[in-house]
Design an enzyme around this catalytic site. Structure first.
Site, short mmCIF file in Angstrom:
data_model
loop_
_atom_site.label_atom_id
_atom_site.label_comp_id
_atom_site.label_asym_id
_atom_site.label_seq_id
_atom_site.Cartn_x
_atom_site.Cartn_y
_atom_site.Cartn_z
CG ASP A 37 -0.22 -0.08 2.53
OD1 ASP A 37 1.01 -0.31 2.53
OD2 ASP A 37 -0.87 0.08 3.58
CG HIS A 241 18.48 3.09 -21.14
ND1 HIS A 241 17.35 2.81 -21.87
CD2 HIS A 241 18.96 4.27 -21.64
CE1 HIS A 241 17.16 3.76 -22.77
NE2 HIS A 241 18.12 4.65 -22.65
CG ASP A 258 22.17 10.12 -19.72
OD1 ASP A 258 21.49 11.10 -19.39
OD2 ASP A 258 21.99 9.49 -20.78
CG ASP A 269 18.65 13.76 -21.35
OD1 ASP A 269 19.59 13.21 -20.73
OD2 ASP A 269 18.01 13.19 -22.24
CG HIS A 348 22.24 5.95 -29.05
ND1 HIS A 348 22.41 7.29 -29.24
CD2 HIS A 348 23.28 5.55 -28.26
CE1 HIS A 348 23.49 7.69 -28.60
NE2 HIS A 348 24.04 6.67 -28.01
CG HIS A 352 15.81 12.40 -26.85
ND1 HIS A 352 15.32 13.24 -25.88
CD2 HIS A 352 16.91 11.81 -26.30
CE1 HIS A 352 16.08 13.17 -24.79
NE2 HIS A 352 17.05 12.32 -25.02
CG HIS A 359 13.26 9.62 -24.58
ND1 HIS A 359 13.44 8.28 -24.31
CD2 HIS A 359 14.49 10.17 -24.48
CE1 HIS A 359 14.71 8.04 -24.06
NE2 HIS A 359 15.37 9.19 -24.16
CD GLU A 383 21.09 11.41 -26.20
OE1 GLU A 383 21.55 10.53 -25.44
OE2 GLU A 383 19.94 11.87 -26.10
CE1 TYR A 387 27.34 4.77 -25.10
CE2 TYR A 387 26.72 4.62 -27.41
CZ TYR A 387 26.66 5.27 -26.20
OH TYR A 387 25.94 6.45 -26.08
NE ARG A 411 24.35 8.78 -23.40
CZ ARG A 411 24.42 7.61 -22.78
NH1 ARG A 411 24.97 6.56 -23.38
NH2 ARG A 411 23.96 7.47 -21.55
CD GLU A 413 21.63 13.59 -23.36
OE1 GLU A 413 20.45 13.53 -23.75
OE2 GLU A 413 22.06 12.89 -22.41
#
Length: 440
Positions: A37, A241, A258, A269, A348, A352, A359, A383, A387, A411, A413
């Protein structure tokens, strides 16, 4: 700092002008349960919030431009002091009119009884059949009952259309007030990244860096995280991710962060990658310089009037040519790109949309041939990355990746606002040069 009531009203007016004699229905987000709950912190549905500014669960907004008296109607939880003691204060029916400008408001318990009066004279219903299956059934049941009267009445809503083709273009172009909020989200996110770079060092755990980032978000006034923070050291940076954030960082490794905050429901972002011990290895430096070059050249392509895909295409060209020069790919540049043989290294897109959602909504292509054209008020990320997983499998006909390149993920960004004359980098306060990354 925020969106004024009049701006929400103007958004509703704009939407109602688009639906003509239709009725649009929007459902608030539900309360999500963490376990048993215990509930998560409530986060309103973005379309619902965009049109109303209303931040409570269990609500329905109706826009009925054809109705003689009520064009904006809210169904919501009534004020109940006993329940509010446990779950917090509610706006209530009267507050919906006084605070949010509703023409009429009802208890959510009255929805089935009151809704038909706002549908019966509409020529169609605008509603997104989303994840709430129970509410989908409610709307479909009302529509079916009205359709059963078609032969007798001749005028009923004859179709259900999705609201997204209307709301998404509206949300894609940010207003002055939205841009102010996004600048603030970018500013706080930048401060958190700069703090993280100062704090990170060999022996520290990823979750300790995460704590510094998210502490900065809240101390500076943000609502919290825009998305689960990625603090990925070593080979973890090759997981796009990665959110476990439980590894102890080591010298001669890179740390990819990130992370962004949410401020007034609008999001930052940012990604930066830097050496934990303050010095790149030769392989790390070569790849970092390549990703940075790709990002800078991609950013230069973010201009009003340009197709959305161009900044991605230039980033891919730079990355692929760099990987060829380093001996990690071989062959003709155009052929490698056409056959996507670079995908084991870069899987990728280069950016975006960014806004109420990380996103954010809005189409990237209008059809197979026509890309969205960038225009002032668009906000997007740029970005690129490389990798090289420890277990990377080269594309057919490509060389095997030597061991000294494996386990490196990079990366970079930034968040960009398209302006009348070019672009504004909202996250420029976070350094990214090689010298800056090596000198904390």
């Amino acid at each position: 700092m925020g969106i004024e009531l009049n701006e929400y009203r103007l958004r509703r007016e704009q939407l109602m002008a688009k639906i003509g004699n239709g009725t649009a229905i929007f459902r608030s987000a539900p309360m999500a349960t963490m376990h048993n709950d215990v509930e998560y912190v409530f986060r309103q549905d973005s379309d619902f919030y965009y049109l109303t500014g209303f931040n409570e669960p269990e609500a329905v907004a109706i826009l009925a431009p054809h109705h003689e008296e009520h064009r904006f109607i809210l169904f919501l939880q009534p004020k109940e002091p006993e329940k509010e003691t446990w779950t917090g204060y509610r706006c209530g029916v009267e507050g919906a009119k006084e605070i949010y400008g509703a023409d009429e408001a009802y208890s959510i318990a009255e929805l089935d009884e009151k809704l038909p009066q706002y549908l019966i004279n509409a020529d169609r219903i605008y509603y997104h059949l989303g994840k709430d299956r129970h509410f989908n059934h409610v709307i479909l049941s009302h529509w079916q009952r009205l359709m059963s009267q078609y032969q007798r009445r001749g005028k009923v809503p004859v179709a259900i259309e999705d609201t997204r083709p209307i709301t998404y273009p509206m949300r894609l172009v940010k207003s002055t007030a939205e841009i102010v909020l996004m600048r603030k989200a970018a500013e706080i996110s930048a401060q958190a990244h700069n703090r993280a770079r100062e704090f990170a060092q060999p022996g520290v755990y990823e979750y300790q860096v995460q704590a510094e980032i998210e502490h900065t978000f809240r101390v500076k006034g943000a609502m919290g995280i825009a998305y689960p923070s990625i603090v990925a050291s070593g080979a973890n940076a090759c997981i796009l991710h990665y959110i476990e954030n439980d590894r102890q960082m080591q010298d001669q490794e890179l740390l990819l962060i990130d992370a962004g905050c949410s401020y007034g429901y609008y999001n930052g972002d940012i990604t930066r990658t830097f050496p934990v011990g303050g010095k790149f290895t030769p392989e790390q430096k070569a790849l970092y310089e390549l990703v940075l070059e790709a990002q800078l050249k991609a950013i230069a392509e973010v201009q009003p009037g340009k197709p959305y895909n161009e900044f991605h295409d230039i980033a891919v060209c730079v990355l692929v040519q760099g990987l060829i020069d380093l001996g990690l790919l071989k062959g003709d540049l155009e052929e490698i790109i056409q056959q996507e043989k670079y995908k084991p290294f870069y899987m990728h897109r280069t950016g975006h949309w960014l806004g109420l959602d990380v996103h954010d909504v809005g189409v990237y292509k209008h059809n197979e041939e026509t890309w969205q054209i960038l225009q002032p008020g668009h906000i997007l990320t740029v970005e690129p990355g490389i990798y090289i997983s420890p277990n990377i499998q080269s594309a057919e006909g490509q060389p095997e990746v030597p061991e000294n390149w494996r386990g490196i993920g990079i990366r970079i960004e930034d968040d960009l606002l398209v302006t009348e004359t070019g672009h504004e980098i909202l996250t420029a306060a976070v350094p990214k040069s090689v010298d800056a990354m090596e000198n904390k």
